[in-house]
Design a protein around this motif. Structure first.
Motif, PDB file in Angstrom:
ATOM      1  N   THR A 185      55.590  57.246  12.721  1.00 42.30           N
ATOM      2  CA  THR A 185      55.204  57.831  11.431  1.00 42.30           C
ATOM      3  C   THR A 185      54.204  56.944  10.709  1.00 42.30           C
ATOM      4  O   THR A 185      53.188  57.416  10.188  1.00 42.30           O
ATOM      5  N   GLU A 188      50.662  56.942  12.192  1.00 44.34           N
ATOM      6  CA  GLU A 188      49.876  58.106  11.785  1.00 44.34           C
ATOM      7  C   GLU A 188      49.230  57.889  10.428  1.00 44.34           C
ATOM      8  O   GLU A 188      48.165  58.442  10.140  1.00 44.34           O
ATOM      9  N   ARG A 189      49.838  57.057   9.609  1.00 42.80           N
ATOM     10  CA  ARG A 189      49.312  56.780   8.263  1.00 42.80           C
ATOM     11  C   ARG A 189      48.515  55.480   8.205  1.00 42.80           C
ATOM     12  O   ARG A 189      48.189  54.997   7.125  1.00 42.80           O
TER      13      ARG A 189
END
Length: 308
Positions: A185, A188-189
C-alpha cells in the motif's frame, strides 16, 4: 581446502557501525577478530580433514551465502549464529562450505543462475521454491520501529497506512503477510524508501530519512543501543498473533537432488532435537530467547515416505 574458506567475502564493504572511537580499542578489536577468525579457520580445516564429504549430502564443495542480519551475521565482526550453524553443518556432513556475503537480490539472481548453492534465513515464497528447496530452522517475528516524535500519528496498521508516514524496507525482503500488505500500500503512494540491507535500513530510521521500519529483535538489538531504543524509538507489534517469519536454509535445485535435500532437512531436525542448534544462539542471547528462535514446526518433507 583453502585457508580462507570460511572468511566471509562481502561484495561491498560494510564499515563497522557504530565505529569504535578509541584507536587502541579499534586495534584491540581488530586483533580479537583476526584471532577469532584464525581459530574458526583452524577448526574448519580440522573438520574437513577429519570428515570426508558424504555423497548423501553433497557431491562437491558448496558456495554458501550469508547476509548482514544482526546476530545471525555481522560483517563488522564476521561472526554470527548462521556462521556457527554452517560450521556445525560442515562437521556433520563433511561438505566443504565456501562462505560469501551477498545482498538478497544477488542471492536470488545467483540461485536462479546456478552459481550459488545455499543461503541462510530465507523466507519461503512460491517463486523461490520453484528453483530451490527451503528447509525451515529459524522462527521470529517482525515489529514496527517508529521514531518517538511521530508515534502518535498511528496506533494500528490501518492508521499507519493512512498516516502519510514514510517507511523503510530492505529490497526484496518478505515479512508477515499483514506487513507485506502494508508495504504494498505504501509503495503505491511512494512512501517506501528501500535499502540494501538491515543495517542501512536502521540507519535511515536513525537519520530521520524514514519514520518507521520493520525489524526483528535479533536484528535491531545488534545495531541500536538500549539508550536509543529507550529514548528515540517506539516499538509496536501490530501483526496478528498467528503470523510469524520462518527462516529456512535455501538449497539450489541445480546443486542438490531431492534425496539430498531430504537429508539436509532431516539433519536440521536432528540439530533442533538434540540441542545443537540452540547452542549457535547462546553467545548472543539468553537460553530462553534462543529457544524461541529455534523452529519446531512441520518439516519441508514431513508426512512422506522419504528415506532419512
Amino acid at each position: 581446502m583453502h585457508k580462507t574458506m570460511f572468511r566471509a567475502t562481502p561484495t561491498t564493504p560494510n564499515a563497522p557501525w557504530p565505529r569504535p572511537r578509541n584507536t587502541a580499542l579499534t586495534m584491540l578489536t581488530r586483533f580479537a577478530i583476526r584471532t577469532s577468525l584464525a581459530l574458526i579457520v583452524s577448526s574448519l580445516l580440522s573438520i574437513a580433514n577429519a570428515t570426508p564429504p558424504d555423497p548423501l549430502y553433497c557431491s562437491r564443495p558448496l558456495r554458501v551465502a550469508l547476509f548482514e542480519f544482526g546476530i545471525l551475521y555481522r560483517s563488522a565482526t564476521q561472526d554470527g549464529a548462521d556462521g556457527r550453524l554452517m560450521t556445525l553443518l560442515q562437521k556433520r556432513t563433511g561438505c566443504q562450505l565456501n562462505i560469501v556475503v551477498l545482498p538478497r537480490t544477488r542471492v536470488w539472481a545467483e540461485m536462479k543462475a546456478g552459481t550459488l548453492d545455499m543461503a541462510t534465513a530465507v523466507i519461503a515464497t512460491p517463486e523461490r521454491e520453484s528453483y530451490s528447496y527451503i528447509l525451515p530452522y529459524l522462527q521470529t517475528r517482525n515489529v514496527v520501529l517508529m521514531q518517538k516524535k511521530v508515534a502518535g500519528r498511528a496506533d494500528s496498521l490501518e492508521t499507519l497506512a493512512q498516516s502519510g508516514l514514510r517507511m523503510g524496507a530492505v529490497r526484496s525482503f518478505h515479512h508477515e503477510p499483514s506487513y507485506d500488505a502494508l508495504l504494498n500500500t505504501l509503495r503505491e503512494r511512494k512512501l517506501v524508501l528501500e535499502s540494501v540491507d538491515v543495517q542501512e535500513n536502521l540507519r535511515f530510521l536513525q537519520r530521520g530519512m524514514v519514520d518507521a521500519v520493520l525489524s526483528q529483535p535479533v536484528v535491531y538489538r545488534a545495531y541500536l543501543s538500549d539508550a536509543q531504543l529507550r529514548n528515540d524509538i517506539v516499538i509496536r507489534d501490530w501483526a496478528p498473533p498467528h503470523e510469524a517469519s520462518v527462516g529456512g536454509l535455501m538449497l539450489s535445485r541445480t546443486a542438490f537432488t531431492e534425496a539430498q535435500a531430504r537429508r539436509w532437512d532431516k539433519l536440521l531436525e536432528t540439530l533442533q532435537k538434540d540441542g545443537s542448534q540452540i547452542k549457535t544462539f547462546l553467545p548472543y542471547m539468553s537460553a530462553t530467547e534462543a529457544r524461541e528462535l529455534v523452529y519446531t514446526g512441520p518439516r519441508t518433507f514431513s508426512g512422506d515416505s522419504a528415506p532419512h
